[in-house]
Design an enzyme around this catalytic site. Structure first.
Site, PDB file in Angstrom:
ATOM      1  N   ARG A  15       0.853  -1.212   0.000  1.00 35.48           N
ATOM      2  CA  ARG A  15       0.000   0.000   0.000  1.00 35.48           C
ATOM      3  C   ARG A  15       0.879   1.249   0.000  1.00 35.48           C
ATOM      4  O   ARG A  15       2.105   1.149   0.011  1.00 35.48           O
ATOM      5  CB  ARG A  15      -0.917   0.001   1.232  1.00 35.48           C
ATOM      6  CG  ARG A  15      -0.171   0.086   2.557  1.00 35.48           C
ATOM      7  CD  ARG A  15      -1.138   0.357   3.723  1.00 35.48           C
ATOM      8  NE  ARG A  15      -0.414   0.605   4.945  1.00 35.48           N
ATOM      9  CZ  ARG A  15      -0.171  -0.303   5.884  1.00 35.48           C
ATOM     10  NH1 ARG A  15      -0.578  -1.539   5.722  1.00 35.48           N
ATOM     11  NH2 ARG A  15       0.496   0.026   6.973  1.00 35.48           N
ATOM     12  N   ASP A  68       9.228 -10.204   6.268  1.00 31.93           N
ATOM     13  CA  ASP A  68       9.447  -9.079   7.181  1.00 31.93           C
ATOM     14  C   ASP A  68      10.884  -8.611   6.928  1.00 31.93           C
ATOM     15  O   ASP A  68      11.820  -9.428   7.002  1.00 31.93           O
ATOM     16  CB  ASP A  68       9.263  -9.607   8.613  1.00 31.93           C
ATOM     17  CG  ASP A  68       9.505  -8.543   9.679  1.00 31.93           C
ATOM     18  OD1 ASP A  68      10.227  -7.560   9.413  1.00 31.93           O
ATOM     19  OD2 ASP A  68       8.988  -8.735  10.796  1.00 31.93           O
ATOM     20  N   TYR A 160      12.045   7.544  14.914  1.00 36.31           N
ATOM     21  CA  TYR A 160      11.831   7.597  13.458  1.00 36.31           C
ATOM     22  C   TYR A 160      12.911   8.462  12.788  1.00 36.31           C
ATOM     23  O   TYR A 160      13.492   8.071  11.771  1.00 36.31           O
ATOM     24  CB  TYR A 160      10.433   8.176  13.203  1.00 36.31           C
ATOM     25  CG  TYR A 160       9.999   8.194  11.755  1.00 36.31           C
ATOM     26  CD1 TYR A 160       9.577   7.039  11.112  1.00 36.31           C
ATOM     27  CD2 TYR A 160       9.987   9.391  11.032  1.00 36.31           C
ATOM     28  CE1 TYR A 160       9.161   7.067   9.782  1.00 36.31           C
ATOM     29  CE2 TYR A 160       9.565   9.421   9.706  1.00 36.31           C
ATOM     30  CZ  TYR A 160       9.153   8.269   9.088  1.00 36.31           C
ATOM     31  OH  TYR A 160       8.738   8.296   7.776  1.00 36.31           O
ATOM     32  N   LYS A 164      15.658   7.245  10.012  1.00 36.93           N
ATOM     33  CA  LYS A 164      15.682   7.817   8.653  1.00 36.93           C
ATOM     34  C   LYS A 164      16.995   8.553   8.389  1.00 36.93           C
ATOM     35  O   LYS A 164      17.462   8.596   7.244  1.00 36.93           O
ATOM     36  CB  LYS A 164      14.475   8.753   8.462  1.00 36.93           C
ATOM     37  CG  LYS A 164      13.131   8.012   8.499  1.00 36.93           C
ATOM     38  CD  LYS A 164      13.001   7.033   7.343  1.00 36.93           C
ATOM     39  CE  LYS A 164      11.651   6.358   7.269  1.00 36.93           C
ATOM     40  NZ  LYS A 164      11.541   5.445   6.127  1.00 36.93           N
TER      41      LYS A 164
HETATM   42  P1  NAD Z   1       2.181   2.977   4.988  1.00 35.58           P
HETATM   43  O1  NAD Z   1       2.006   2.682   6.425  1.00 35.58           O
HETATM   44  O2  NAD Z   1       0.978   3.264   4.157  1.00 35.58           O
HETATM   45  O3  NAD Z   1       3.003   1.797   4.262  1.00 35.58           O
HETATM   46  C1  NAD Z   1       4.083   1.163   4.867  1.00 35.58           C
HETATM   47  C2  NAD Z   1       4.252  -0.190   4.224  1.00 35.58           C
HETATM   48  O4  NAD Z   1       5.381  -0.856   4.849  1.00 35.58           O
HETATM   49  C3  NAD Z   1       3.047  -1.106   4.406  1.00 35.58           C
HETATM   50  O5  NAD Z   1       2.815  -1.811   3.199  1.00 35.58           O
HETATM   51  C4  NAD Z   1       3.497  -2.063   5.515  1.00 35.58           C
HETATM   52  O6  NAD Z   1       2.846  -3.311   5.476  1.00 35.58           O
HETATM   53  C5  NAD Z   1       4.982  -2.182   5.176  1.00 35.58           C
HETATM   54  N1  NAD Z   1       5.801  -2.694   6.276  1.00 35.58           N
HETATM   55  C6  NAD Z   1       5.793  -2.296   7.575  1.00 35.58           C
HETATM   56  N2  NAD Z   1       6.672  -3.021   8.286  1.00 35.58           N
HETATM   57  C7  NAD Z   1       7.248  -3.905   7.417  1.00 35.58           C
HETATM   58  C8  NAD Z   1       8.237  -4.921   7.539  1.00 35.58           C
HETATM   59  N3  NAD Z   1       8.797  -5.180   8.729  1.00 35.58           N
HETATM   60  N4  NAD Z   1       8.577  -5.632   6.456  1.00 35.58           N
HETATM   61  C9  NAD Z   1       8.001  -5.395   5.247  1.00 35.58           C
HETATM   62  N5  NAD Z   1       7.061  -4.433   5.069  1.00 35.58           N
HETATM   63  C10 NAD Z   1       6.692  -3.708   6.136  1.00 35.58           C
HETATM   64  O7  NAD Z   1       3.204   4.190   4.939  1.00 35.58           O
HETATM   65  P2  NAD Z   1       3.737   5.107   3.732  1.00 35.58           P
HETATM   66  O8  NAD Z   1       3.382   6.496   4.082  1.00 35.58           O
HETATM   67  O9  NAD Z   1       3.351   4.540   2.425  1.00 35.58           O
HETATM   68  O10 NAD Z   1       5.327   4.958   3.970  1.00 35.58           O
HETATM   69  C11 NAD Z   1       6.208   4.325   3.052  1.00 35.58           C
HETATM   70  C12 NAD Z   1       7.619   4.780   3.384  1.00 35.58           C
HETATM   71  O11 NAD Z   1       7.729   6.189   3.174  1.00 35.58           O
HETATM   72  C13 NAD Z   1       8.018   4.534   4.839  1.00 35.58           C
HETATM   73  O12 NAD Z   1       9.371   4.172   4.909  1.00 35.58           O
HETATM   74  C14 NAD Z   1       7.819   5.892   5.474  1.00 35.58           C
HETATM   75  O13 NAD Z   1       8.617   6.050   6.622  1.00 35.58           O
HETATM   76  C15 NAD Z   1       8.244   6.787   4.342  1.00 35.58           C
HETATM   77  N6  NAD Z   1       7.759   8.157   4.441  1.00 35.58           N
HETATM   78  C16 NAD Z   1       6.420   8.435   4.458  1.00 35.58           C
HETATM   79  C17 NAD Z   1       6.011   9.746   4.537  1.00 35.58           C
HETATM   80  C18 NAD Z   1       4.555  10.141   4.552  1.00 35.58           C
HETATM   81  O14 NAD Z   1       4.271  11.333   4.751  1.00 35.58           O
HETATM   82  N7  NAD Z   1       3.627   9.247   4.335  1.00 35.58           N
HETATM   83  C19 NAD Z   1       6.942  10.780   4.626  1.00 35.58           C
HETATM   84  C20 NAD Z   1       8.299  10.457   4.615  1.00 35.58           C
HETATM   85  C21 NAD Z   1       8.684   9.150   4.508  1.00 35.58           C
END
Ligand code: NAD
Length: 252
Positions: A15, A68, A160, A164
């Site tokens: 997702r 994982d 976090y 990062k």
């Molecule tokens: P999200 O929660 O929608 O998706 C995270 C995904 O990672 C999910 O599919 C989840 O099942 C998977 N996941 C979690 N733990 C896992 C593991 N141990 N092994 C394999 N998969 C695992 O979040 P998102 O917003 O789509 O975030 C995606 C990436 O972008 C993340 O690394 C997040 O830190 C980074 N990010 C997001 C934002 C934001 O504003 N949404 C901003 C900066 C960085």
């Protein structure tokens, strides 16, 4: 097509940003492996299947790969499986990530450990599993999804932010190690992107955040995916050790 014939693995791609990246790489011609984690509370396998189905619409091959990212053996197995089902991995995108927000005083050690394990050590586990194949084949892309929070810090996100920022140190060090072998290693640092992760932020807090963004809006997962697709392409062959911000001007 910019990525024709390449094989990509995107972690956490069931997702959100990971799913958008997988679809964008597929639309650019890459075969994609959709990594997802098996969790008791939701059917990530079904969601990953839907992403794979959507990827196949672009006439590429797509497989789902459960692991994982903190489980080194499972990641090694998945990398071999992808190599057999598709081809050896040319493009790794470390997108799996979690938050466990608390101010430092209240931050449980387990929440420090798990966030570092998934966001940082998970990235290491995947990069470690693919980098040798890439250097052997003289071509590769390792792209990690960091965050604006790595650059600015954030209230309640010491774990976090540390994870990062750690990814940025890993990116720059590995970039130096493999630069001569046709492998580039970069990071994308998104600002606030509209996904489940940010939908968990209370509405009033989110309104304040949006107010502080020069573009006055959150980004879409596709905005991050476009940056990743560029770094994965041959157009970016001379870019390595870079941190590409996708944040609407929030931090410059
Ligand atoms: P999200 O929660 O929608 O998706 C995270 C995904 O990672 C999910 O599919 C989840 O099942 C998977 N996941 C979690 N733990 C896992 C593991 N141990 N092994 C394999 N998969 C695992 O979040 P998102 O917003 O789509 O975030 C995606 C990436 O972008 C993340 O690394 C997040 O830190 C980074 N990010 C997001 C934002 C934001 O504003 N949404 C901003 C900066 C960085």
């Amino acid at each position: 097509m910019r990525l024709d014939g390449r094989t990509a693995m995107v972690t956490g791609a069931s997702r959100g940003i990971g799913a958008a990246i997988a679809l964008r790489l597929a639309s650019d011609g890459a075969n994609v492996a959709i990594n997802y984690i098996d969790e008791p509370e939701r059917d990530n396998a079904a969601e990953a299947d839907q992403v794979a189905e959507a990827a196949r619409e672009f006439d590429v091959q797509a497989v789902c790969a459960e692991a994982d990212v903190t489980d080194r053996e499972a990641i090694a197995d998945v990398v071999s499986y992808i190599s057999e089902r598709l081809a050896p991995i040319d493009i790794l995108v470390n997108s799996a990530g979690i938050t466990r927000d608390r101010t430092m005083r209240k931050l449980a050690p387990e929440d420090w450990d798990r966030v570092l394990a998934v966001n940082l050590t998970g990235g290491f586990n995947c990069a470690r599993a693919v980098v040798e194949g890439m250097t052997d084949r003289d071509w590769g892309r390792i792209i990690s999804i960091s965050s604006v929070v790595a650059l600015m810090g954030n209230f309640g996100q010491a774990n976090y932010a540390a994870s990062k920022a750690g990814l940025l140190g890993m990116t720059k060090s590995l970039a130096r190690e493999v630069a001569r072998k046709g492998v580039t290693v970069n990071a994308v640092a998104p600002g606030f992107i509209d996904t489940e992760m940010t939908r968990a932020i209370p509405e009033d807090v989110m309104a304040q955040i949006v107010e502080s963004i020069p573009m006055q809006a959150t980004g879409d997962p596709e905005d991050v995916a476009g940056a990743v697709a560029f770094l994965a392409s041959d157009d970016a062959r001379y870019i390595t050790g870079h941190v590409l911000s996708v944040n609407g001007g929030l931090y410059m």
